[in-house]
Design an enzyme around this catalytic site. Structure first.
Site, PDB file in Angstrom:
ATOM      1  N   GLU A  58       0.771  -1.390   0.005  1.00 42.22           N
ATOM      2  CA  GLU A  58       0.057  -0.018  -0.047  1.00 42.22           C
ATOM      3  C   GLU A  58       0.703   1.168   0.017  1.00 42.22           C
ATOM      4  OE1 GLU A  58      -2.708  -0.321   3.154  1.00 42.22           O
ATOM      5  OE2 GLU A  58      -3.806  -1.988   2.216  1.00 42.22           O
ATOM      6  N   GLU A 118      -5.862 -10.836  -1.433  1.00 45.20           N
ATOM      7  CA  GLU A 118      -7.067 -10.454  -0.244  1.00 45.20           C
ATOM      8  C   GLU A 118      -8.182 -10.621  -0.664  1.00 45.20           C
ATOM      9  OE1 GLU A 118      -5.494  -7.212   2.105  1.00 45.20           O
ATOM     10  OE2 GLU A 118      -3.498  -7.548   1.536  1.00 45.20           O
TER      11      GLU A 118
END
Ligand code: XIL
Length: 380
Positions: free
Chosen positions: A165, A270
């Site tokens: 991220e 995910e």
């Protein structure tokens, strides 16, 4: 009351309690242990790995149903939290490898593809990192952290999410402590350190929303820079925290094409599909509004309506059709959790909701979505 009547009532009561208890412990709903063929990992064996993020209780096999279901259905695991900085590296010179060691041993025992998650991330950092003032100290932290953690599991972890991220939604770099103190080069440096610490592991860049055009362009730029510097990077992880309403399949398909054109492996790392409204999708809603306890934002506390169950199933079916189409470019599809009951989406972005984002319900029973996904693969 006659003695025998009392005994009969007592026996009936005991039998009911026993049945209820054994149902909770070993529901017939859990796919039978012996039914080896009917599993996600077997069905998709020739396509890509099928993974799940697992929590501490599951690593320690404290949940009897999960202990059966996880090795039966999945051939890859990701640690949901226990390899994150705040757990594994609580103080400058203190590491806590207890659960991570168990995690790696669990994966090895079950012959699974073991993912390490994650080495460099702005979130779930240990508090001591906020006290780091100089860039030299932060670089020393990052170096020690990667050397120690990736080094300990060298040859055992198959793939590391090296950086997680690092991007904003507009494709620019996120102003994390790493960017602010170390500059953009921290990205390359993290991959370089990971490659040294564990030369065999695959090294991934992992992020959410990078299937969306702007953020995808940012990710491509970031990856190209790392590649141009001659530093090893093997894959890109598209987190895939999506919804029953999207994103558009075309964005996902374009991402597969564009990322694989960089010579990278692609994983969906995910995956979950929220069935609930997100605050940021509400037009005119104040982002800071507190929706906790609001029935409006938690509309299905007692079960997902059939129409939405079908929508979820269709969402998963469409996604897996696309994944199958690009099976040669996809290394792994990992679900973020095992069953609906323990999904992080019950607590995020609003606490205390009941969500239905996975293929197994909170009793480990396979949902319609599971059946639709399995039906895409011809039975052997
Ligand atoms: C989440 C976990 O599932 C939660 O239990 C924890 O409280 C917060 O983090 N992107 C990631 C994951 O890369 O590590 C996050 O996991 C979900 C979003």
């Amino acid at each position: 009351m006659k003695f025998f009547v009392r005994i009969r009532i007592l026996l009936t009561f005991t039998a009911i309690v026993f049945l209820q208890h054994s149902k909770a412990q070993n529901p017939s709903s859990v796919i039978k242990k012996t039914d080896k063929k009917a599993s996600l990992k077997n069905s998709f064996k020739n396509y890509f790995l099928i993974g799940a993020a697992i929590n501490a209780a599951q690593i320690e096999e404290k949940e009897p149903n999960a202990a059966i279901l996880i090795p039966q259905q999945f051939n890859s695991i990701t640690p949901e939290n226990i390899m994150k900085c705040e757990v594994i590296h609580p103080q400058w010179d203190k590491y806590n490898f207890d659960l991570a060691d168990k995690y790696v041993a669990y994966g090895k025992k079950n012959k699974m593809f073991i993912v390490g998650h994650t080495l460099v991330w702005h979130s779930q950092l240990s508090p001591f990192i906020n006290n780091i003032q100089s860039s030299d100290s932060l670089m020393m932290f990052m170096t020690n952290h990667i050397n120690t953690v990736a080094g300990r599991y060298a040859g055992k972890v198959n793939s590391w999410d090296v950086v997680n991220e690092a991007l904003n939604d507009d494709g620019t770099l996120r102003k994390s402590i790493f960017l602010e103190k170390l500059g953009e080069d921290y990205l390359r440096k993290a991959f370089e350190l990971a490659a040294k610490a564990d030369p065999k592991a695959e090294l991934y860049y992992n992020d959410y929303n990078i299937e969306q055009p702007k953020k995808r362009a940012g990710a491509i730029k970031l990856i190209k820079k790392i590649q141009a510097s001659g530093t090893k990077i093997d894959g890109v992880g598209i987190q895939a925290h999506w919804s029953i309403n999207g994103p558009p399949l075309q964005d996902i398909e374009n991402s597969i094409i564009e990322f694989s054109a960089l010579g990278l492996k692609i994983s969906f790392t995910e995956l979950d599909l929220t069935a609930l409204p997100n605050p940021w999708d509400l037009k005119g809603a104040d982002v800071n509004q507190n929706f906790e306890g609001s029935p409006f934002m938690n509309p299905y506390p007692n079960g997902l309506p059939d129409s939405l169950q079908r929508k979820l199933a269709k969402g998963y079916e469409d996604l897996f059709k696309l994944f199958i189409k690009y099976k040669n470019k996809i290394e792994r599809v990992t679900f973020w959790g095992v069953n609906d009951g323990q999904s992080w989406l019950n607590g995020w972005p609003i606490k205390g909701r009941t969500n239905y984002p996975l293929l197994f319900d909170s009793n480990f029973k396979p949902k319609l979505a599971y059946k639709k996904v399995m039906a895409l693969v011809p039975k052997k």
